[in-house]
Design a protein around this motif. Sequence first.
Motif, PDB file in Angstrom:
ATOM      1  N   ASN A   1     -19.654 -39.096  -4.876  1.00 38.72           N
ATOM      2  CA  ASN A   1     -20.004 -38.692  -6.233  1.00 38.72           C
ATOM      3  C   ASN A   1     -18.901 -37.837  -6.843  1.00 38.72           C
ATOM      4  N   VAL A   2     -18.426 -36.831  -6.098  1.00 35.30           N
ATOM      5  CA  VAL A   2     -17.356 -35.969  -6.590  1.00 35.30           C
ATOM      6  C   VAL A   2     -16.033 -36.721  -6.648  1.00 35.30           C
ATOM      7  N   ALA A   3     -15.807 -37.635  -5.704  1.00 35.22           N
ATOM      8  CA  ALA A   3     -14.582 -38.440  -5.753  1.00 35.22           C
ATOM      9  C   ALA A   3     -14.504 -39.235  -7.048  1.00 35.22           C
ATOM     10  N   ARG A   4     -15.650 -39.766  -7.493  1.00 36.44           N
ATOM     11  CA  ARG A   4     -15.658 -40.488  -8.765  1.00 36.44           C
ATOM     12  C   ARG A   4     -15.369 -39.553  -9.930  1.00 36.44           C
ATOM     13  N   ARG A   5     -15.880 -38.334  -9.861  1.00 30.13           N
ATOM     14  CA  ARG A   5     -15.629 -37.370 -10.938  1.00 30.13           C
ATOM     15  C   ARG A   5     -14.179 -36.892 -10.934  1.00 30.13           C
ATOM     16  N   ILE A   6     -13.582 -36.777  -9.755  1.00 25.39           N
ATOM     17  CA  ILE A   6     -12.158 -36.451  -9.674  1.00 25.39           C
ATOM     18  C   ILE A   6     -11.332 -37.546 -10.334  1.00 25.39           C
ATOM     19  N   TRP A   7     -11.693 -38.794 -10.069  1.00 19.07           N
ATOM     20  CA  TRP A   7     -10.977 -39.896 -10.697  1.00 19.07           C
ATOM     21  C   TRP A   7     -11.138 -39.864 -12.218  1.00 19.07           C
ATOM     22  N   ARG A   8     -12.373 -39.633 -12.679  1.00 17.71           N
ATOM     23  CA  ARG A   8     -12.626 -39.622 -14.113  1.00 17.71           C
ATOM     24  C   ARG A   8     -11.896 -38.468 -14.790  1.00 17.71           C
ATOM     25  N   THR A   9     -11.827 -37.306 -14.131  1.00 21.77           N
ATOM     26  CA  THR A   9     -11.244 -36.118 -14.749  1.00 21.77           C
ATOM     27  C   THR A   9      -9.727 -36.076 -14.605  1.00 21.77           C
ATOM     28  N   TYR A  10      -9.225 -36.414 -13.396  1.00 22.96           N
ATOM     29  CA  TYR A  10      -7.798 -36.245 -13.116  1.00 22.96           C
ATOM     30  C   TYR A  10      -7.048 -37.561 -12.909  1.00 22.96           C
ATOM     31  N   ARG A  11      -7.791 -38.665 -12.798  1.00 23.21           N
ATOM     32  CA  ARG A  11      -7.195 -39.967 -12.476  1.00 23.21           C
ATOM     33  C   ARG A  11      -6.423 -39.912 -11.149  1.00 23.21           C
ATOM     34  N   ARG A  12      -7.072 -39.295 -10.146  1.00 18.29           N
ATOM     35  CA  ARG A  12      -6.485 -39.196  -8.809  1.00 18.29           C
ATOM     36  C   ARG A  12      -7.512 -39.645  -7.771  1.00 18.29           C
TER      37      ARG A  12
ATOM     38  N   ALA B   1      -9.365 -39.589  -4.068  1.00 20.32           N
ATOM     39  CA  ALA B   1      -9.788 -38.493  -3.189  1.00 20.32           C
ATOM     40  C   ALA B   1     -10.337 -39.046  -1.893  1.00 20.32           C
ATOM     41  N   TRP B   2     -10.003 -38.398  -0.815  1.00 22.67           N
ATOM     42  CA  TRP B   2     -10.543 -38.692   0.516  1.00 22.67           C
ATOM     43  C   TRP B   2     -11.863 -37.948   0.643  1.00 22.67           C
ATOM     44  N   VAL B   3     -12.898 -38.578   1.148  1.00 17.52           N
ATOM     45  CA  VAL B   3     -14.227 -37.960   1.198  1.00 17.52           C
ATOM     46  C   VAL B   3     -14.515 -37.401   2.591  1.00 17.52           C
ATOM     47  N   ILE B   4     -14.813 -36.108   2.642  1.00 13.92           N
ATOM     48  CA  ILE B   4     -15.290 -35.444   3.869  1.00 13.92           C
ATOM     49  C   ILE B   4     -16.506 -34.611   3.478  1.00 13.92           C
ATOM     50  N   PRO B   5     -17.715 -35.005   3.871  1.00 13.01           N
ATOM     51  CA  PRO B   5     -18.912 -34.232   3.491  1.00 13.01           C
ATOM     52  C   PRO B   5     -18.863 -32.828   4.069  1.00 13.01           C
ATOM     53  N   PRO B   6     -19.454 -31.861   3.389  1.00 19.30           N
ATOM     54  CA  PRO B   6     -19.456 -30.479   3.883  1.00 19.30           C
ATOM     55  C   PRO B   6     -20.330 -30.321   5.115  1.00 19.30           C
ATOM     56  N   PRO B   7     -20.102 -29.264   5.887  1.00 15.96           N
ATOM     57  CA  PRO B   7     -20.885 -29.054   7.113  1.00 15.96           C
ATOM     58  C   PRO B   7     -22.215 -28.369   6.831  1.00 15.96           C
ATOM     59  N   ALA B   8     -23.224 -28.746   7.578  1.00 15.04           N
ATOM     60  CA  ALA B   8     -24.518 -28.050   7.544  1.00 15.04           C
ATOM     61  C   ALA B   8     -24.704 -27.324   8.875  1.00 15.04           C
TER      62      ALA B   8
ATOM     63  N   ASP C   1     -23.520 -32.274  -7.043  1.00 14.90           N
ATOM     64  CA  ASP C   1     -22.276 -32.861  -6.547  1.00 14.90           C
ATOM     65  C   ASP C   1     -22.489 -33.405  -5.139  1.00 14.90           C
ATOM     66  N   PHE C   2     -23.070 -32.600  -4.282  1.00 12.41           N
ATOM     67  CA  PHE C   2     -23.449 -33.023  -2.927  1.00 12.41           C
ATOM     68  C   PHE C   2     -24.881 -32.578  -2.661  1.00 12.41           C
ATOM     69  N   GLY C   3     -25.116 -31.283  -2.588  1.00 14.79           N
ATOM     70  CA  GLY C   3     -26.452 -30.749  -2.357  1.00 14.79           C
ATOM     71  C   GLY C   3     -26.747 -30.588  -0.885  1.00 14.79           C
TER      72      GLY C   3
ATOM     73  N   TYR D   1     -34.257 -36.540  -7.031  1.00 14.44           N
ATOM     74  CA  TYR D   1     -33.808 -37.299  -8.192  1.00 14.44           C
ATOM     75  C   TYR D   1     -32.719 -38.266  -7.729  1.00 14.44           C
ATOM     76  N   GLY D   2     -32.862 -39.520  -8.096  1.00 12.22           N
ATOM     77  CA  GLY D   2     -31.991 -40.561  -7.559  1.00 12.22           C
ATOM     78  C   GLY D   2     -30.643 -40.674  -8.230  1.00 12.22           C
ATOM     79  N   GLN D   3     -29.924 -39.563  -8.296  1.00  6.82           N
ATOM     80  CA  GLN D   3     -28.563 -39.534  -8.815  1.00  6.82           C
ATOM     81  C   GLN D   3     -27.751 -38.533  -8.002  1.00  6.82           C
ATOM     82  N   GLY D   4     -26.424 -38.646  -8.093  1.00 11.98           N
ATOM     83  CA  GLY D   4     -25.556 -37.651  -7.482  1.00 11.98           C
ATOM     84  C   GLY D   4     -25.546 -37.694  -5.974  1.00 11.98           C
ATOM     85  N   GLY D   5     -25.307 -36.517  -5.370  1.00 16.17           N
ATOM     86  CA  GLY D   5     -25.118 -36.432  -3.936  1.00 16.17           C
ATOM     87  C   GLY D   5     -26.324 -36.809  -3.114  1.00 16.17           C
ATOM     88  N   ALA D   6     -27.532 -36.670  -3.661  1.00 15.75           N
ATOM     89  CA  ALA D   6     -28.731 -37.007  -2.883  1.00 15.75           C
ATOM     90  C   ALA D   6     -28.724 -38.453  -2.423  1.00 15.75           C
ATOM     91  N   LEU D   7     -28.106 -39.343  -3.191  1.00 16.37           N
ATOM     92  CA  LEU D   7     -28.034 -40.751  -2.793  1.00 16.37           C
ATOM     93  C   LEU D   7     -27.196 -40.944  -1.538  1.00 16.37           C
TER      94      LEU D   7
END
Length: 407
Positions: free
Chosen positions: A185-196, A198-205, A295-297, A313-319
Amino acid sequence: MSATLLNDNIAPTQMNQNRTALVHEWLTDWGGSESVLAEISRCFLRPDLFALIDFLPGEARARINHGRLTTTFIQSLPFARSHFWYYLGLMPLAVESLDLRDYELIVSSNHAVAKGVLTNAEQLHLSYVHSPMRYAWDLHHEYLADYGIDRGLRGWLARLMFHRLRHWDRQTASNVDLYIANSHNVARRIWRTYRRRAWVIPPPADLDRFSIAAAKDDYYVVVSRLVSYKRVDLIVRAFGLMPEQKLLVIGDGPELDNLKKMSGTNIEFLGRRQDGEVAEYLARAKALVFAANEDFGITPVEAQAAGTPVVAYGQGGALETVIDATRSANGTGVFFTRQTPDALSETIHLHEHTLAAISPEDCRRNAQRFSAQLFHERFTSLRDRACTAWEYTRQRPGSFESAVFDE
């Protein structure tokens, strides 16, 4: 670049261990981004730490593995401890004032301005992005309304400041050599905002905090900061349509008084609770209710670690963190598709038996995909890959990012 070359154990590993700087925006309260920072710090040998301000209690900061700590001029400004947000317009200047000339590897932990540190052509800059600056982009209008600066002269001044912040944010996008996103989800927003890319690594719980309860109690639970974009108001209104269902709300924030005014007798506000209490409430709940487009949640992951399903809610990081039980035999929750009280209440009515049938063990198993150990393995692997690619492509301008992504 060949896979063999990327796996070679060459000089960059020495570089990133001994001359590494970590950059974080502000150290005030312990939250999700600080947990990620702490885990990143453990991938290095006591890296030096830079932040705009530092007001963390000593025991909290001790959780971060770091050497020297450097802050900026904002640290000494009036009310910086309690109202640092007032200095948002100065933060680009502050982060650019950090002197990182002595470091070969820079890792920024970014959800505001950290990626804007000044670097040179000999330095490798990796940026772990929790989110692009949401109050300047996605949540701009909500932020203005929350802080009462959406009208009049203050509103125009605020809009001008955010307009300049957006320009600065885009201009400094090229300061980063490799973006790391906490979700697709954030990788898509990085692309939309910066056109770059991104490698995805989920945060630790912190999965060790949670365990499965022997039995469930008859309540749903919310664990959240009580701010508008978390949409706890939607949840409260939905449970107003279901007076037979009990809801516990854990957390505090500026929305608390408004939420209490709109709630019925079936809703109880417990305020902020200690970690151990939160873990127990989560473990015994029928389900966690999560209405934000995050963004993640991390909270849905923590609920599943406690063996509790999620209504999200079926949008964003929850998916990316919840498995739909209406489509999978090993599901861990259900989604509502419209961000309205009616849609949430209908989903709970329709799927209460589905939620009751979800296996706590399946929830726990799914949460283990986000363990601290896996985060450490993924981050160190990417770090070594990036450092090796950097060494290989130093004489080939423009080829570094392709080397990392397209070996």
